[in-house]
Design an enzyme around this catalytic site. Structure first.
Site, PDB file in Angstrom:
ATOM      1  CG  ASP A   8     -11.955 -13.651   6.493  1.00 17.55           C
ATOM      2  OD1 ASP A   8     -11.038 -14.085   7.229  1.00 17.55           O
ATOM      3  OD2 ASP A   8     -11.786 -12.720   5.676  1.00 17.55           O
TER       4      ASP A   8
ATOM      5  CE1 TYR B 253      -3.219  -2.974   0.444  1.00 23.30           C
ATOM      6  CE2 TYR B 253      -2.230  -3.304   2.600  1.00 23.30           C
ATOM      7  CZ  TYR B 253      -3.055  -3.742   1.582  1.00 23.30           C
ATOM      8  OH  TYR B 253      -3.719  -4.940   1.697  1.00 23.30           O
TER       9      TYR B 253
ATOM     10  CE  LYS C 157      -4.491 -10.569   8.897  1.00 21.11           C
ATOM     11  NZ  LYS C 157      -3.284  -9.985   8.305  1.00 21.11           N
TER      12      LYS C 157
ATOM     13  CE1 TYR D 235      -8.171  -5.957   1.840  1.00 23.60           C
ATOM     14  CE2 TYR D 235      -7.672  -7.411   3.679  1.00 23.60           C
ATOM     15  CZ  TYR D 235      -7.296  -6.802   2.501  1.00 23.60           C
ATOM     16  OH  TYR D 235      -6.054  -7.051   1.991  1.00 23.60           O
TER      17      TYR D 235
END
Length: 426
Positions: free
Chosen positions: A244, A15, A273, A143
């Site tokens: 998710d 980003y 993660k 997201y």
């Protein structure tokens, strides 16, 4: 040319513009909840390396597991081969995930686990002869990753993915949940989701959402009843539910999995993660027996996915050590302690003119600003206070390692107050 200048000229960070990249800081060491920079600063990490390093860094138990496995073999293909670390990991996961899940597909990143879940759902219905069920439904504000199928079910107006809008498959989007985690529930909240399912369930393969916390899409915490009602609607309209939990799994919200806040179980669960404690990239897509069998009932008779590093033994060994370390610790007590400290320290900031609101749950805290945060300026201010915090948009947030002391939490929150007071949101 020194390291940072080479980095600026040749290495592309996430980003970040190649024309005018954000400043980068060179890490030379990490231990516990702290990072050491080449410029000698020692920083409390408020990000857990993007929410993954729940035990902090350089943990001797996880280090030992990694050393032991790498001395045996670091990787073998998973096609036609299995190994003890994968078997141990899958046994452990099935013991701790929500009930009803029984088949595990081990992948190599969270975004890929979402791709796998979407493919599972669509292939499941195709194998049942219902090829028209090929669309997804999801709340706005979500997201799910930066790969293409994951982008297609992330918020369509999110600027991160706006450039690809004409390339992405179009799915169905319901309004984002509005009722906060601790607020009073009202049944009107779920009505738009019901309306879409009533009209389009014959086209919808699955509803995908992030339980309780819409993370990188806006750090919104929503009411558990919304999640419970989504499960009921999926059952009513014959649609699979994909949860998710890449950001929320392994205790981040105060429950081992965020689904537990609503006491529901999905048809497909995605983990990543914190699965490996932030040591190595690994993910898991876990489904029910019904989905696994259903996927393979029609042509081609197998699930059509197979990552090269699927079931990586080193990753599995590290994940086993990380999960055992978590389960054998007072993780709930630590997360609750962190939540209490975050609320005590940050809630008063809601009174500041530049702050829209402050919200906390588990080891998560968000200060939403009224204007976008100047990331470079904010991080410079925080580093001067001994803290590593990376905001985005209007959001200043913390997801610290669970091992953080009260003093380290204080350091993080004081750095936020310092940066806001100096005027980082301008």
């Amino acid at each position: 040319m020194n390291n940072l200048e080479f980095d600026r000229q040749h290495i592309w960070h996430p980003y970040t513009s190649a024309l005018d990249p954000l400043p980068c800081y060179e890490v030379t060491g990490a231990s516990g909840a702290e990072l050491r920079l080449s410029s000698k600063e020692v920083l409390v990490d408020g990000m857990s390396s993007w929410w993954a390093a729940i035990h902090g860094y350089n943990h001797p138990v996880i280090n030992q597991a990694a050393h032991a496995q790498i001395d045996k073999f670091a990787h073998v293909m998973f096609g036609g081969i299995t190994h003890q670390p994968a078997i141990d990991l899958c046994k452990t996961l099935l013991n701790i995930v929500p009930q009803g899940l029984s088949r595990i597909f081990l992948a190599d990143s969270g975004s890929v686990s979402i791709e796998i879940a979407i493919k599972m759902a669509i292939q499941y219905w195709a194998s049942q002869g219902r090829t028209e069920k090929s669309k997804l439904l999801t709340p706005r504000g979500g997201y799910h990753g930066d790969t293409f199928a994951a982008m297609s079910v992330s918020d369509p107006t999110n600027t991160m993915h706006g450039s690809f809008r004409k390339t992405l498959i179009e799915h169905f989007f319901a309004p984002a949940p509005q009722i906060g985690f601790d607020n009073a529930w009202h049944p009107d909240e779920i009505a738009p989701m019901r309306d879409i399912l009533e009209q389009h369930h014959h086209q919808i393969a699955a509803l995908i959402l992030e339980p309780i916390l819409q993370a990188a899409g806006g750090m919104r915490l929503y009411h558990p009843e919304y999640l419970k009602q989504c499960r009921l609607l999926c059952d009513e309209f014959d649609v699979l539910l994909i949860c998710d939990e890449i950001a929320t799994g392994f205790g981040r919200t105060g429950e081992l999995f965020a689904c537990n806040h609503a006491q529901i179980s999905p048809d497909i669960l995605c983990l990543g993660k914190a699965l490996t404690g932030g040591y190595i990239s690994m993910a898991a897509t876990i489904c029910t027996e019904q989905v696994a069998v259903g996927v393979c009932e029609g042509e081609p008779g197998v699930f059509m996915h197979g990552p090269t590093f699927m079931g990586n033994p080193l990753g599995c060994a590290v994940a086993n050590a990380s999960i055992e370390l978590l389960l054998n610790s007072d993780w709930q007590g630590n997360v609750k302690r962190i939540e209490t400290r975050l609320k005590h320290n940050l809630m008063p900031l809601a009174k500041l003119d530049s702050v829209e609101n402050v919200r906390c749950l588990g080891a998560i805290a968000v200060a939403q600003m009224k204007s976008s945060v100047n990331v470079a300026l904010f991080q410079k201010d925080c580093i001067s206070q001994g803290a590593w915090i990376r905001p985005f948009g209007k959001l200043i947030y913390l997801m610290p390692p669970y091992i953080c002391s009260d003093q380290q939490i204080d350091c993080l929150t004081q750095a936020i107050e310092y940066a806001i007071t100096k005027g980082c949101a301008r």
